[in-house]
Design a protein around this motif. Sequence first.
Motif, PDB file in Angstrom:
ATOM      1  N   CYS A 179       2.720  -4.561  16.401  1.00 17.01           N
ATOM      2  CA  CYS A 179       1.795  -4.764  17.283  1.00 17.01           C
ATOM      3  C   CYS A 179       1.471  -3.570  17.965  1.00 17.01           C
ATOM      4  CB  CYS A 179       2.706  -5.564  18.432  1.00 17.01           C
ATOM      5  SG  CYS A 179       3.078  -7.017  18.001  1.00 17.01           S
ATOM      6  N   ALA A 180       0.375  -3.544  18.499  1.00 17.71           N
ATOM      7  CA  ALA A 180      -0.394  -2.382  19.258  1.00 17.71           C
ATOM      8  C   ALA A 180      -0.572  -2.859  20.600  1.00 17.71           C
ATOM      9  CB  ALA A 180      -1.641  -1.820  18.548  1.00 17.71           C
ATOM     10  N   LEU A 181      -0.440  -1.650  21.545  1.00 18.02           N
ATOM     11  CA  LEU A 181      -0.845  -1.772  22.766  1.00 18.02           C
ATOM     12  C   LEU A 181      -2.290  -1.323  23.166  1.00 18.02           C
ATOM     13  CD1 LEU A 181      -0.271  -2.608  25.923  1.00 18.02           C
ATOM     14  CD2 LEU A 181       0.618  -0.109  26.170  1.00 18.02           C
ATOM     15  N   ARG A 182      -3.145  -1.829  23.608  1.00 16.05           N
ATOM     16  CA  ARG A 182      -4.588  -1.627  23.878  1.00 16.05           C
ATOM     17  C   ARG A 182      -4.781  -0.968  25.100  1.00 16.05           C
ATOM     18  NH1 ARG A 182      -8.084  -5.816  20.289  1.00 16.05           N
ATOM     19  NH2 ARG A 182      -9.322  -4.075  20.212  1.00 16.05           N
ATOM     20  N   GLN A 183      -6.051  -0.108  25.358  1.00 11.78           N
ATOM     21  CA  GLN A 183      -6.178   0.495  26.264  1.00 11.78           C
ATOM     22  C   GLN A 183      -6.466  -0.276  27.621  1.00 11.78           C
ATOM     23  OE1 GLN A 183      -9.721   2.907  25.399  1.00 11.78           O
ATOM     24  NE2 GLN A 183      -8.514   4.796  25.275  1.00 11.78           N
ATOM     25  N   ASN A 184      -6.843  -1.471  27.566  1.00  8.30           N
ATOM     26  CA  ASN A 184      -7.121  -2.570  28.459  1.00  8.30           C
ATOM     27  C   ASN A 184      -6.183  -3.142  28.904  1.00  8.30           C
ATOM     28  OD1 ASN A 184      -6.568  -4.132  26.314  1.00  8.30           O
ATOM     29  ND2 ASN A 184      -8.513  -5.096  26.428  1.00  8.30           N
ATOM     30  N   GLY A 185      -4.754  -2.861  28.395  1.00  2.95           N
ATOM     31  CA  GLY A 185      -3.448  -3.284  28.822  1.00  2.95           C
ATOM     32  C   GLY A 185      -2.999  -4.767  28.086  1.00  2.95           C
ATOM     33  N   GLY A 186      -3.812  -5.077  27.160  1.00  6.56           N
ATOM     34  CA  GLY A 186      -3.625  -6.294  26.224  1.00  6.56           C
ATOM     35  C   GLY A 186      -2.852  -5.796  25.068  1.00  6.56           C
ATOM     36  N   TRP A 211       0.556  -1.153  -0.134  1.00  7.66           N
ATOM     37  CA  TRP A 211       0.142   0.036   0.086  1.00  7.66           C
ATOM     38  C   TRP A 211       1.012   1.277  -0.001  1.00  7.66           C
ATOM     39  CZ3 TRP A 211      -5.438   0.197   0.343  1.00  7.66           C
ATOM     40  CH2 TRP A 211      -6.135  -1.118   0.232  1.00  7.66           C
ATOM     41  N   ILE A 212       0.718   2.123  -0.970  1.00  5.29           N
ATOM     42  CA  ILE A 212       1.635   3.175  -1.200  1.00  5.29           C
ATOM     43  C   ILE A 212       0.789   4.572  -0.599  1.00  5.29           C
ATOM     44  CG2 ILE A 212       2.528   2.482  -3.188  1.00  5.29           C
ATOM     45  CD1 ILE A 212       0.708   4.460  -4.626  1.00  5.29           C
ATOM     46  N   GLU A 213      -0.463   4.446   0.395  1.00 13.27           N
ATOM     47  CA  GLU A 213      -0.920   5.341   1.131  1.00 13.27           C
ATOM     48  C   GLU A 213      -1.534   4.648   2.240  1.00 13.27           C
ATOM     49  OE1 GLU A 213      -5.467   5.944  -0.648  1.00 13.27           O
ATOM     50  OE2 GLU A 213      -3.703   6.486  -1.861  1.00 13.27           O
ATOM     51  N   PRO A 214      -1.853   5.548   3.484  1.00 17.07           N
ATOM     52  CA  PRO A 214      -2.308   4.688   4.710  1.00 17.07           C
ATOM     53  C   PRO A 214      -3.454   3.736   4.322  1.00 17.07           C
ATOM     54  CG  PRO A 214      -1.667   6.813   5.145  1.00 17.07           C
ATOM     55  CD  PRO A 214      -1.586   6.653   3.671  1.00 17.07           C
ATOM     56  N   ALA A 215      -3.500   2.678   4.981  1.00 14.42           N
ATOM     57  CA  ALA A 215      -4.666   1.750   5.002  1.00 14.42           C
ATOM     58  C   ALA A 215      -5.196   1.417   6.511  1.00 14.42           C
ATOM     59  CB  ALA A 215      -4.461   0.465   4.516  1.00 14.42           C
ATOM     60  N   PRO A 216      -6.470   1.603   6.930  1.00 17.26           N
ATOM     61  CA  PRO A 216      -6.897   1.259   8.251  1.00 17.26           C
ATOM     62  C   PRO A 216      -6.919   0.023   8.524  1.00 17.26           C
ATOM     63  CG  PRO A 216      -8.856   1.797   6.899  1.00 17.26           C
ATOM     64  CD  PRO A 216      -7.515   1.906   5.811  1.00 17.26           C
ATOM     65  N   ILE A 217      -6.800  -0.149   9.773  1.00 17.95           N
ATOM     66  CA  ILE A 217      -6.973  -1.607  10.329  1.00 17.95           C
ATOM     67  C   ILE A 217      -8.134  -1.615  11.091  1.00 17.95           C
ATOM     68  CG2 ILE A 217      -5.781  -3.142  12.129  1.00 17.95           C
ATOM     69  CD1 ILE A 217      -3.283  -1.872  11.631  1.00 17.95           C
ATOM     70  N   ARG A 218      -8.921  -2.472  10.473  1.00 16.02           N
ATOM     71  CA  ARG A 218     -10.232  -2.534  10.783  1.00 16.02           C
ATOM     72  C   ARG A 218     -10.436  -3.199  12.272  1.00 16.02           C
ATOM     73  NH1 ARG A 218     -12.976  -4.976   5.285  1.00 16.02           N
ATOM     74  NH2 ARG A 218     -12.542  -3.171   3.873  1.00 16.02           N
ATOM     75  N   GLY A 219     -11.579  -2.665  12.889  1.00 18.04           N
ATOM     76  CA  GLY A 219     -11.688  -3.149  14.250  1.00 18.04           C
ATOM     77  C   GLY A 219     -10.772  -2.901  15.429  1.00 18.04           C
ATOM     78  N   LEU A 220      -9.763  -2.072  15.176  1.00 21.54           N
ATOM     79  CA  LEU A 220      -8.729  -1.389  16.070  1.00 21.54           C
ATOM     80  C   LEU A 220      -9.026  -0.034  16.494  1.00 21.54           C
ATOM     81  CD1 LEU A 220      -6.440  -2.147  17.920  1.00 21.54           C
ATOM     82  CD2 LEU A 220      -4.849  -1.848  16.193  1.00 21.54           C
ATOM     83  N   GLU A 221      -9.671   0.171  17.301  1.00 17.91           N
ATOM     84  CA  GLU A 221     -10.087   1.644  17.728  1.00 17.91           C
ATOM     85  C   GLU A 221      -9.388   2.059  19.262  1.00 17.91           C
ATOM     86  OE1 GLU A 221     -11.345   3.737  15.642  1.00 17.91           O
ATOM     87  OE2 GLU A 221     -11.740   1.928  13.998  1.00 17.91           O
ATOM     88  N   ASP A 222      -8.601   1.151  19.950  1.00 18.66           N
ATOM     89  CA  ASP A 222      -8.440   1.656  21.210  1.00 18.66           C
ATOM     90  C   ASP A 222      -6.897   1.330  21.476  1.00 18.66           C
ATOM     91  OD1 ASP A 222      -8.338  -1.110  20.956  1.00 18.66           O
ATOM     92  OD2 ASP A 222      -9.284  -1.497  22.920  1.00 18.66           O
ATOM     93  N   ALA A 223      -5.962   1.707  20.466  1.00 21.65           N
ATOM     94  CA  ALA A 223      -4.728   1.526  20.631  1.00 21.65           C
ATOM     95  C   ALA A 223      -4.151   2.643  21.417  1.00 21.65           C
ATOM     96  CB  ALA A 223      -3.818   1.396  19.382  1.00 21.65           C
ATOM     97  N   VAL A 224      -3.133   2.559  22.202  1.00 22.42           N
ATOM     98  CA  VAL A 224      -2.575   3.697  22.872  1.00 22.42           C
ATOM     99  C   VAL A 224      -1.021   3.839  22.602  1.00 22.42           C
ATOM    100  CG1 VAL A 224      -4.106   3.645  24.922  1.00 22.42           C
ATOM    101  CG2 VAL A 224      -2.054   2.214  25.035  1.00 22.42           C
ATOM    102  N   SER A 225      -0.350   2.621  21.899  1.00 17.37           N
ATOM    103  CA  SER A 225       0.853   2.695  21.325  1.00 17.37           C
ATOM    104  C   SER A 225       1.232   1.714  20.270  1.00 17.37           C
ATOM    105  CB  SER A 225       2.072   2.534  22.506  1.00 17.37           C
ATOM    106  OG  SER A 225       2.119   1.422  22.855  1.00 17.37           O
TER     107      SER A 225
END
Length: 757
Positions: free
Chosen positions: A221-228, A198-212
């Motif tokens: 990998c992403a860290l979620r708000q719930n600590g998972g 992909w030569i432009e940003p593509a969304p990751i479906r279903g991931l709306e609570d990442a903090v890092s």
Amino acid sequence: MGLGPRAARPSPRRWLSAGAGRWLALTALASALACTTSSGGGSQQPGTGQDGGVRGSPTPAMIAAGSGHTCVARQSGAVACWGANGAGQLGDGTKVDRSEPVTVQGLDDAEWLGLGRSHSCALRKSGAVVCWGDNSRGQLGSGSEHSSARPVAVRGLTDASALASGDDHSCALRATGAVVCWGNNADGQLGNLTRKTWIEPAPIRGLEDAVSIVAGARHTCALRQNGGAICWGANDKGQLGDGTTKGHERPSAVADLTGLVGLAGAGSRTCGFTNQAVYCWGEIEGKSSPRPQKVAEAGSGDAIAELELGPEHACARHTSGVARCWGQNRDGRLGDGSYNSRAYARAVDIGPVTDLALGERHSCALRSDGKVACWGDDASGALGQGEPDGDTPPERSGVQRVLNLDDAVALAAGDGFSCAARKTGEVSCWGRNDKGQLGDASGEPSRPFPGPIAGVDDGVGLSVWLEQACAVRKTGAVVCWGVNDKGQLGRPAGAPLVRPSPIPKLDDATAVSLGAEHGCALRRSGEVYCWGSDAEGQLGDGAGSRGGRVASLSDAVALSSGRAHTCALRRSGSIVCWGANNQGQIGNGAGAAQLKTPVQFPANVSGVSNASEVAVGPEHGCARLSSGNAVCWGRNDAAQLGSGTASSVWTNRVPVRDLSGASALAVGPAHACAASGSRVSCWGANGSGQGGFAGASAPTPRPGVQGLDVASLALGLDHSCARLRSGEVACWGANAHGQLGDGGRMISAKALEVRGL
């Protein structure tokens, strides 16, 4: 350094890195964290409460590193970069490596950096993202397939709050908690349910609570708000942590982990941590671990405010501002003044720091005074030291570690080149190659790093003269390459041999020794066999030119050859020599009238009966005695005998002054060195720094190189090398032909202030 007023969700990403997501061997990580981590680690942002700068100040506020380049974002929003620039990753409009910082063009409001292998990205105050450098995999996200040496806008992204870059892809955390990615997607590392670049940003479906977010080589990998934690992409080593080794483009939860406060990713590994412990999954000590393993628990002491990882090392910044590093250190990347790898953290002598950045083989720190210092490997200018002043070559600044060589079992050096036999049986050479000295038939004039000679996979011993080399094979055969104008390689005289050629009828050798126009082999029986020119009796058989077995010698245990003579150490500890004696190199006490006559049969070196090692130069020789002292004889015009005496010739052995406890000895054309403990002392010529000490020459041993655990030494014309007990090789001196094997660059085990910042 803060995220600015717009960031409502401060990310803990840099406690365990999120930029390029570097890695440390887990054993070192566990040991270091057990010693240095406190229960409060991970909550503080780098530089928070410590920068002391005001917006608009030119003082650097953040530092980040890619594989071989580094960038700093200033308080003003400007960005400066230095190091590797082959793909335009420095953003100055060129593709020229820079050894001093250059300003990224058209960028004056950056507040976050993310550096990949050969591309760079910056988060602007507005929430927009710009990238520059390599775009062969769409990693610039510009909607175009063209690379750019200047920043280009990532398409459609206006609300980013953090960045992470892998080898060839990048991701951004949006203010909403969503994540978008772009670039290489061959392993599903973009997480958008496809394997298409992909030569432009593509969304990751279903991931709306990442903090890092963090990125490894081919996974994210992403860290979620719930600590998972949730991961996607390559999984061949279990780096996604879902209990399998099957890669996937759909994000899946890391198994058995909750309550995390941060993540790190690099290569084929990922780590997550709580305030009290670190858990890792993926490639661990060469094995796959698809489920998280606890590798460390927090201890007491000065809390860690930041932890940055390189592929094989790590550095932590503590709340006190102290930086400590540990891990692999072959090129000084730990910054502790040594080249010793360490399992435990050791402080960098740099003063208080506010931010850290680790590349593949170098490290950098932003100090509390606003200065930036770097240490380790200066490949492509990664240390920011500028061009060397005057005629002083950068290799003179310190000992260089030979690249990709950590299993040497034998070592030899000549005129501008060096060779090592490896534990695998491979023989690798580096440096000058104008006369086939590297034995690879490449035709290249030189090579500044080790490469295998052709067709030898069972080498156990080596010998090198100025322009030729031989290797002993496990079978007892001997093969040679390089200059052969006098038949010194055991073949009919002629053009240089660019590939290894066997010496006929020799199948029981245990060692080999080369002179200028002849060679000799030690046989299993203790006999010695020689070939080549016998113009000065150097074949030792009295036959004039026939060659063959050296007369009256059946108990030799070691050999060393000069220009036209050879010496053998006998089982009894005595030494015999034969051949030219015009400079007293036979050491038999000959009078002036006798020096014109070659010695065609082995003659005893007078007064030596307890030798443990013999080493011979062109027209002189030295012996290390069982007592740890040394004696030398022969030519002394460059003070190569180490006796402190003015005579140009000594036909009897003289003691080397002020030398004791020697465990290894080597002789070059006009200098000699001995190892005593971790110190190497040299004497004789030093015009190219081959002695490792200050000054042009020394008549007696002068300490120079220190901190090396030396197993053996090898001296060339204007450079010197040491084989360490670890199997690594360190060299110093001239490097015009790449004979130091370091890629033709400097390294520094101490922090050096970046110039021009």
